[in-house]
Design a protein around this motif. Structure first.
Motif, PDB file in Angstrom:
ATOM      1  N   VAL A   1     123.338  42.084 136.701  1.00  0.00           N
ATOM      2  CA  VAL A   1     124.547  42.670 137.283  1.00  0.00           C
ATOM      3  C   VAL A   1     125.683  41.736 136.929  1.00  0.00           C
ATOM      4  N   HIS A   2     126.637  42.248 136.157  1.00  0.00           N
ATOM      5  CA  HIS A   2     127.757  41.408 135.767  1.00  0.00           C
ATOM      6  C   HIS A   2     129.031  42.237 135.748  1.00  0.00           C
ATOM      7  N   ASP A   3     129.986  41.821 136.576  1.00  0.00           N
ATOM      8  CA  ASP A   3     131.307  42.440 136.567  1.00  0.00           C
ATOM      9  C   ASP A   3     131.223  43.963 136.685  1.00  0.00           C
ATOM     10  N   GLY A   4     130.389  44.427 137.620  1.00  0.00           N
ATOM     11  CA  GLY A   4     130.312  45.865 137.860  1.00  0.00           C
ATOM     12  C   GLY A   4     129.480  46.642 136.861  1.00  0.00           C
ATOM     13  N   ALA A   5     128.872  45.969 135.871  1.00  0.00           N
ATOM     14  CA  ALA A   5     127.989  46.667 134.933  1.00  0.00           C
ATOM     15  C   ALA A   5     126.565  46.216 135.194  1.00  0.00           C
ATOM     16  N   VAL A   6     125.628  47.144 135.064  1.00  0.00           N
ATOM     17  CA  VAL A   6     124.233  46.840 135.364  1.00  0.00           C
ATOM     18  C   VAL A   6     123.403  47.165 134.130  1.00  0.00           C
ATOM     19  N   THR A   7     122.750  46.142 133.564  1.00  0.00           N
ATOM     20  CA  THR A   7     121.980  46.382 132.333  1.00  0.00           C
ATOM     21  C   THR A   7     120.545  45.937 132.487  1.00  0.00           C
ATOM     22  N   ARG A   8     119.657  46.725 131.938  1.00  0.00           N
ATOM     23  CA  ARG A   8     118.221  46.458 131.994  1.00  0.00           C
ATOM     24  C   ARG A   8     117.905  45.281 131.085  1.00  0.00           C
ATOM     25  N   VAL A   9     117.069  44.355 131.564  1.00  0.00           N
ATOM     26  CA  VAL A   9     116.636  43.272 130.659  1.00  0.00           C
ATOM     27  C   VAL A   9     115.126  43.291 130.508  1.00  0.00           C
TER      28      VAL A   9
END
Ligand SMILES: Nc1ncnc2c1ncn2[C@@H]1O[C@H](COP(=O)(O)OP(=O)(O)O)[C@@H](O)[C@H]1O
Ligand SMILES: [Mg+2]
Length: 408
Positions: free
Chosen positions: A400-408
């Motif tokens: 979760v970074h700066d309102g963006a959520v990315t799968r790792v």
């Protein structure tokens, strides 16, 4: 049950977010202030129609940046899989207006969404469950009562309205009666409100006593598991409903063990009888209620007493014990809801949300918690760093970074 899809529009720091989730553990990792709690708060909101952080709903709508148009509302939508049946639930939080809801794409009342998604949220704020004011504990009981029986939401809302209206009547009686004493018509009106308040408070109290008795067996086990190996592990956690009505009637304060107050507590399940007793209490308190301009007895003055061994937790328990007890209360809530299988055999197991809790727990409690929840159908947990996520809860991971959520 579990949430398979989540979509947010203008909720907190999120412009637009679409997220696919799986059953099992999911970790949301990111530095402070990046939007982890905002995300799980949205899930909790769909379940209780309230936030675990704030009372004011306007804070839930995204604040536009300079030069940007302010959104009029926020939308939270989720697909919930329960047994084989998925449901799509949606709530639109509109600034300054009534919220709108949809269930499986059809318009419905917001309160019709209650019961579709069950969650249990454990967050650092939960320390106030043990150490804080009674309001937080009443809310815990009321939220659980509504999760078990969504129809109770109407009683809860009605109870709040009646309290407010009766309080303003008491205040105006005080203003009128300062010189002459309250007039006959004010007293007649008050009696009508007494009956209404007594009826709704009695329903709420009976539902809370039911929750307390369901939680009781789970709490002891949960506290023992969470505090295992600690010096305090030999002490048992216990809980009791502390009623302002019983206090008014001169009954003993709750303490763990003795039969007398257990019977008093059980007696509160009889709704018409409790309502009648509340009306009597209000008649007794008439003069003082008018003098103070406040409702002095009833569900809104009640509390949940928590004990470790024979001592009240509030004021006696150490910081570590308070943490264990708060955690045990949430775990007991989770187990209680899980055990509550509905008449159709639908699974009642809530989604478990652990917001930023592992960093605050010592290694021993971290292991204990991870072991207890590893088998849960869905766990959403947040953490600032990967290392704080216990191995038992390794699963899907998102940044979760700066309102963006990315799968790792
Ligand atoms: N209504 C809102 N509009 C825009 N930003 C918000 C709103 N409410 C909270 N925020 C921002 O969200 C951030 C906090 O997000 P949060 O999910 O609590 O972080 P964390 O990842 O630490 O849990 C803060 O930067 C705060 O300013
Ligand atoms: Mg947070």
């Amino acid at each position: 049950m579990y949430v398979s899809d989540l979509a947010l529009d203008d909720f907190r720091s999120y412009h637009h977010l679409v997220l696919s989730l799986k059953a099992g553990p999911t970790a949301l990792i990111g530095a402070n202030g990046q939007g982890k709690t905002n995300l799980v708060e949205a899930v909790g909101y769909l379940s209780t129609l309230s936030s675990h952080r704030v009372g004011a709903e306007t804070a839930l709508v995204r604040r536009a940046g300079p030069g940007e148009e302010q959104p009029g509302g926020a939308v939270v939508r989720a697909k919930v899989v329960r047994g084989q049946r998925p449901s799509v639930i949606e709530i639109e939080i509109i600034s300054g207006k009534a919220n709108r809801a949809r269930l499986n794409r059809g318009a419905c009342r917001p309160r019709d969404l209650l019961g579709v998604l069950r969650t249990v949220v454990f967050a650092p704020e939960d320390l106030v469950l043990v150490a804080g004011e009674p309001g937080g504990r009443r809310r815990l009981l009321d939220d659980l009562a509504v999760a078990l029986r969504p129809a109770l939401a109407a009683t809860r809302t009605e109870h709040e309205k009646i309290l407010a209206q009766r309080a303003s009547l008491l205040k105006s009686a005080r203003a009128h009666g300062a010189s002459r004493g309250p007039t006959g018509s004010v007293l007649t009106t008050l009696e009508v409100w007494d009956a209404q308040l007594a009826a709704s408070a009695a329903r709420l109290i009976a539902a809370r006593v039911d929750v307390v008795s369901r939680l009781r067996p789970w709490l002891e086990g949960a506290y023992a598991a969470v505090s295992e190996g600690a010096a305090d592990a030999s002490r048992q956690a216990a809980l009791a409903y502390r009623s302002s009505l019983l206090a008014h009637e001169g009954r003993p304060d709750p303490v763990p063990g003795p039969q007398a107050w257990v019977q008093d507590e059980e007696g509160l399940r009889d709704v018409p009888a409790t309502a009648a007793r509340l009306e009597t209490a209000m008649a007794d308190l008439r003069r003082r209620e008018i003098e103070r301009g406040a409702n002095l007895v009833g569900a809104h003055r009640d509390d949940l007493s928590l004990f470790l061994g024979s001592l009240p937790a509030k004021g006696f328990a150490s910081h570590g014990e308070q943490w264990s007890l708060a955690l045990a209360l949430r775990l007991a809530s989770y187990e209680m809801l899980r055990a509550d299988v509905d008449a159709l055999g639908g699974d009642g197991e809530p989604v478990l949300v652990l917001d930023d809790v592992f960093a605050s727990l010592d290694e021993r409690r971290r292991r204990a918690l991870a072991g207890l929840v590893a088998g849960a159908q869905q766990v959403l947990l947040t953490s600032a760093v990967d290392q704080d996520v216990p191995d038992e809860l390794a699963g899907a991971r998102f940044r979760v970074h700066d309102g963006a959520v990315t799968r790792v």
